[in-house]
Design a protein around this motif. Structure first.
Motif, short mmCIF file in Angstrom:
data_model
loop_
_atom_site.label_atom_id
_atom_site.label_comp_id
_atom_site.label_asym_id
_atom_site.label_seq_id
_atom_site.Cartn_x
_atom_site.Cartn_y
_atom_site.Cartn_z
N ARG A 295 0.77 -1.08 0.11
CA ARG A 295 0.07 -0.07 -0.07
C ARG A 295 0.95 1.23 -0.04
N ALA A 296 0.32 2.30 -0.73
CA ALA A 296 1.22 3.58 -0.81
C ALA A 296 0.07 4.71 -0.75
N ARG A 297 0.60 5.85 -0.22
CA ARG A 297 -0.39 6.88 0.09
C ARG A 297 0.42 8.27 0.20
N TRP A 298 -0.09 9.21 -0.47
CA TRP A 298 0.36 10.69 -0.47
C TRP A 298 -0.26 11.22 0.88
N PHE A 299 0.49 12.05 1.51
CA PHE A 299 -0.08 12.71 2.54
C PHE A 299 0.57 14.29 2.63
N SER A 300 -0.37 15.19 2.75
CA SER A 300 -0.07 16.54 3.06
C SER A 300 0.31 16.54 4.47
N ARG A 301 0.96 17.57 4.95
CA ARG A 301 1.42 17.88 6.37
C ARG A 301 -0.01 17.62 7.46
N GLU A 302 -0.84 18.19 7.04
CA GLU A 302 -2.13 18.54 7.84
C GLU A 302 -2.90 16.85 7.87
N GLU A 303 -2.82 16.32 6.55
CA GLU A 303 -3.41 15.05 6.33
C GLU A 303 -2.44 13.96 7.23
N LEU A 304 -1.19 14.29 7.37
CA LEU A 304 -0.35 13.24 8.18
C LEU A 304 -0.79 13.38 9.85
N GLN A 305 -0.57 14.45 10.04
CA GLN A 305 -0.77 14.56 11.37
C GLN A 305 -2.27 14.32 11.84
N ALA A 306 -3.13 14.59 11.00
CA ALA A 306 -4.72 14.03 11.35
C ALA A 306 -4.75 12.56 11.38
N ALA A 307 -4.25 11.94 10.53
CA ALA A 307 -4.15 10.43 10.50
C ALA A 307 -3.44 9.93 11.65
N VAL A 308 -2.39 10.78 12.09
CA VAL A 308 -1.55 10.00 13.26
C VAL A 308 -2.67 10.31 14.67
N SER A 309 -2.98 11.43 14.64
CA SER A 309 -4.06 11.85 15.77
C SER A 309 -4.96 11.02 15.96
#
Ligand SMILES: [Zn+2]
Length: 335
Positions: free
Chosen positions: A289-303
């Protein structure tokens, strides 16, 4: 030869592929002076072992003694009372300032054939337990982590390189455990380290591409990585591995820093590279699996707990945070 230009930290001419990075990865200074000249002196190891101040790290099945997040070192005279050694005594070095040990303390490593109950070992505090590096990596101070990594790297090499690759004879250990020599053809053999690249891929819109493997937790995403092949430069390995794993064409690979990861023998070389591609196609083998993240998307997905990223002790996390521009806040651990 044209020397490195300290202003750009780049090589000249055909090797000039990028601008200097805005932020390099954090790196740690050495904890032990490995004494590569000293350890070659005949009798050096015997002299070290005869000193009461010498500290002994023990390792059994890749685990060592841990107490309250620190390595428990034994006195040199206590080893025979603990367990049968399973290999050579290895000189790890003498303590440098900031190591957590008195300056100049010699540290040696002894591999044990079995792991005795810590409560039966003289001088070991109550609550001491055997633990592997991965279990304690995030709780160990950087000093102890550095010693554990060096010990793991050299003991893994001895465990898997007991015979001469030329003639098959059992080799002898020399120089405090840092050379093995063949008694038949006299060839010398040195500890091996396998270079592997690990890379953040940055897209045209500044998003980062992270991937996951089928062998991992389905929520886990990390940087792409792979071993450097013989005859290949690091930059070529970055371009090849990203192409193979996710079908993305990258350019301008930029070296950022490294981390020893001797499980069993890797040296992780951290890069960032850019691509104009917007699609990523996992190979289905190394990356599923591979996925692009913006900074906001990455922090939101981790949180939110939607995804997990690598632990703060890893170069993968440092690379992701280099792109992010600061620390990423992990989801609080639930009781
Ligand atoms: Zn040989």
């Amino acid at each position: 030869m044209t020397p490195l230009d300290p202003a750009t930290r780049s090589l000249p001419g055909e090797f000039q592929v990028h601008e200097p990075p805005e932020q390099l990865l954090p790196w740690r200074t050495a904890v032990l002076d490995r004494g590569s000249a000293r350890r070659a002196d005949p009798g050096h190891l015997e002299s070290v072992l005869s000193r009461p101040s010498t500290r002994v790290m023990v390792m059994g099945r890749r685990e060592t003694l841990i107490h309250e997040g620190r390595i428990v070192f034994l006195a040199s005279g206590e080893i025979e009372t603990v367990s049968e050694p399973s290999g050579p005594v290895i000189y790890l070095g003498s303590a440098l300032a900031g190591s957590g040990l008195p300056d100049g303390t010699d540290v040696v490593l002894v591999g044990l054939a079995d792991r005795p109950d810590p409560s039966t070992i003289p001088g070991v505090p109550d609550g001491t337990a055997w633990a592997g590096f991965r279990e304690v990596a995030t709780e160990l101070p950087a000093t102890d982590a550095g010693i554990f990594i060096e010990a793991s790297a050299i003991s893994n090499w001895h465990d898997t390189h007991r015979h001469c690759p030329r003639c098959g004879a059992a080799t002898d250990v020399e120089q405090g455990g840092w050379v093995r020599r063949c008694p038949e053809d006299k060839s010398e053999h040195f500890p091996r380290t396998d270079p592997a690249i690990i890379v953040t891929v940055i897209g045209p819109d500044d998003r980062v591409l992270l991937g996951g493997s089928g062998a991992w937790d389905a929520k886990r995403y990390s940087t792409l990585a792979g071993f450097v092949e013989p005859g290949e430069s690091l930059e070529q390995a970055v371009i090849r591995e990203v192409g193979e794993e996710v079908g993305v064409t990258v350019h301008s690979p930029q070296y950022l820093g490294s981390q020893s990861w001797p499980f069993p023998a890797s040296l992780m070389l951290g890069f960032t590279a850019r691509t104009e591609d917007r699609e990523a196609t996992p190979d289905g083998v190394e990356v599923t699996r591979a996925r692009w993240f913006s900074r906001e998307e990455l922090q939101a997905a981790v949180s939110s707990g939607e995804i997990l990223i690598s632990t703060p002790a890893s170069i993968a996390r440092a690379l992701i945070e280099q792109w992010y521009g600061g620390p990423i806040v992990d989801r609080p651990v639930e009781d």
